[in-house]
Design an enzyme around this catalytic site. Structure first.
Site, PDB file in Angstrom:
ATOM      1  N   SER A 257     -83.566  24.332 -68.680  1.00 50.22           N
ATOM      2  CA  SER A 257     -82.307  24.086 -67.986  1.00 50.22           C
ATOM      3  C   SER A 257     -82.254  24.935 -66.726  1.00 50.22           C
ATOM      4  O   SER A 257     -82.834  26.014 -66.665  1.00 50.22           O
ATOM      5  CB  SER A 257     -81.121  24.420 -68.885  1.00 50.22           C
ATOM      6  OG  SER A 257     -81.156  25.782 -69.236  1.00 50.22           O
ATOM      7  N   CYS A 258     -81.561  24.406 -65.730  1.00 47.35           N
ATOM      8  CA  CYS A 258     -81.413  25.133 -64.467  1.00 47.35           C
ATOM      9  C   CYS A 258     -80.120  24.696 -63.819  1.00 47.35           C
ATOM     10  O   CYS A 258     -79.888  23.510 -63.641  1.00 47.35           O
ATOM     11  CB  CYS A 258     -82.596  24.856 -63.544  1.00 47.35           C
ATOM     12  SG  CYS A 258     -82.432  25.599 -61.925  1.00 47.35           S
ATOM     13  N   CYS A 259     -79.272  25.664 -63.467  1.00 47.41           N
ATOM     14  CA  CYS A 259     -78.030  25.378 -62.751  1.00 47.41           C
ATOM     15  C   CYS A 259     -77.179  24.339 -63.482  1.00 47.41           C
ATOM     16  O   CYS A 259     -76.567  23.471 -62.863  1.00 47.41           O
ATOM     17  CB  CYS A 259     -78.328  24.910 -61.324  1.00 47.41           C
ATOM     18  SG  CYS A 259     -79.267  26.102 -60.367  1.00 47.41           S
ATOM     19  N   GLY A 260     -77.201  24.397 -64.818  1.00 46.14           N
ATOM     20  CA  GLY A 260     -76.373  23.487 -65.590  1.00 46.14           C
ATOM     21  C   GLY A 260     -76.960  22.107 -65.771  1.00 46.14           C
ATOM     22  O   GLY A 260     -76.368  21.238 -66.382  1.00 46.14           O
ATOM     23  N   LYS A 261     -78.166  21.869 -65.224  1.00 42.92           N
ATOM     24  CA  LYS A 261     -78.794  20.561 -65.373  1.00 42.92           C
ATOM     25  C   LYS A 261     -80.028  20.689 -66.243  1.00 42.92           C
ATOM     26  O   LYS A 261     -80.538  21.764 -66.488  1.00 42.92           O
ATOM     27  CB  LYS A 261     -79.216  20.004 -64.014  1.00 42.92           C
ATOM     28  CG  LYS A 261     -78.108  19.864 -63.000  1.00 42.92           C
ATOM     29  CD  LYS A 261     -78.703  19.248 -61.770  1.00 42.92           C
ATOM     30  CE  LYS A 261     -77.890  19.543 -60.539  1.00 42.92           C
ATOM     31  NZ  LYS A 261     -78.509  19.025 -59.340  1.00 42.92           N
TER      32      LYS A 261
END
Length: 233
Positions: A64-68
């Site tokens: 996951s990254c930045c909520g995505k």
């Protein structure tokens, strides 16, 4: 002279491939590198050999990254692909000019139409290096190897590429650390989702005075006297 050029390009290819695969991050990590051109082998020794097994290169990884949800093909992609921030702003004229320069410098393409071309451009000084290869990944790996060998930071640069903007090409540009990717061809949906997530500006269909800016459009600005879409104000 021809042999020297072949060896130099082969060395760039090997260095860029090692970096793309996450084996090295800097050229200085290579202790020894020799080529067997007749046999088609490269022999590499590192100062700190990796202890990772085959699963490092074979297993898919989803993180996951930045909520995505950012999905990469392999574990080493997640390790080496960089989220790009900052970077230069190019004018629309520079984008057209870079693609024209890419096509003009490739004698092999003009003669055969059978190779892929990739070039690295500095936003202020222009063409840095251009490479061609029958394989699209090889052309980019040669650029990557050149940048590492000569310690060229890619953050102020753009890559112009002759082929389709696939997800693999976007990942390669992210690994190089280049914030802008230009092409005369189309992107894929997955490529654009990755580019959006990684912070890359993708510009496609650069031809005949028009272009499509797909992601992070703030890095492409109109020429003086143009509107946002390239039309006179």
């Amino acid at each position: 002279t021809v042999i020297f050029v072949v060896v130099a390009l082969a060395l760039e290819l090997v260095i860029g491939f090692l970096a793309s695969e996450g084996v090295i991050r800097r050229h200085e990590e290579i202790k020894d590198l020799s080529l067997d051109l007749d046999g088609g082998f490269a022999h590499v020794a590192l100062h700190r050999p990796q202890s990772t097994g085959k699963d490092f290169y074979a297993k898919r990884f989803i993180g996951s990254c930045c909520g995505k949800s950012r999905q990469f093909y392999f574990h080493n992609d997640a390790r080496t692909a960089k989220t790009v921030t900052g970077g230069p702003a190019l004018t629309s004229g520079q984008c057209f000019g870079y693609m024209q320069a890419l096509q003009a410098q490739s004698a092999d393409f003009r003669l055969t139409g059978g190779v892929h071309n990739a070039a690295l451009f500095h936003a202020e000084t222009g063409l840095v290096a251009a490479r061609a290869d029958i394989g699209r990944h090889n052309a980019l790996d040669k650029l990557f190897g050149h940048a590492l060998k000569h310690r060229i930071p890619a953050k102020r640069h753009a890559i112009a590429f002759s082929g389709r903007l696939s997800s693999e090409i976007v990942l390669k540009a992210a690994k190089i650390g280049c914030p802008i990717l230009l092409s005369k061809s189309a992107p894929t949906d997955l490529a654009l989702r990755l580019a959006e997530d990684l912070g890359l500006t993708c510009v496609g269909f650069i031809r005949e005075g028009s272009m499509n800016i797909y992601t992070h459009a703030h890095r492409v600005v109109p020429e003086q006297g143009e509107g946002r879409h390239g039309l006179p104000e």
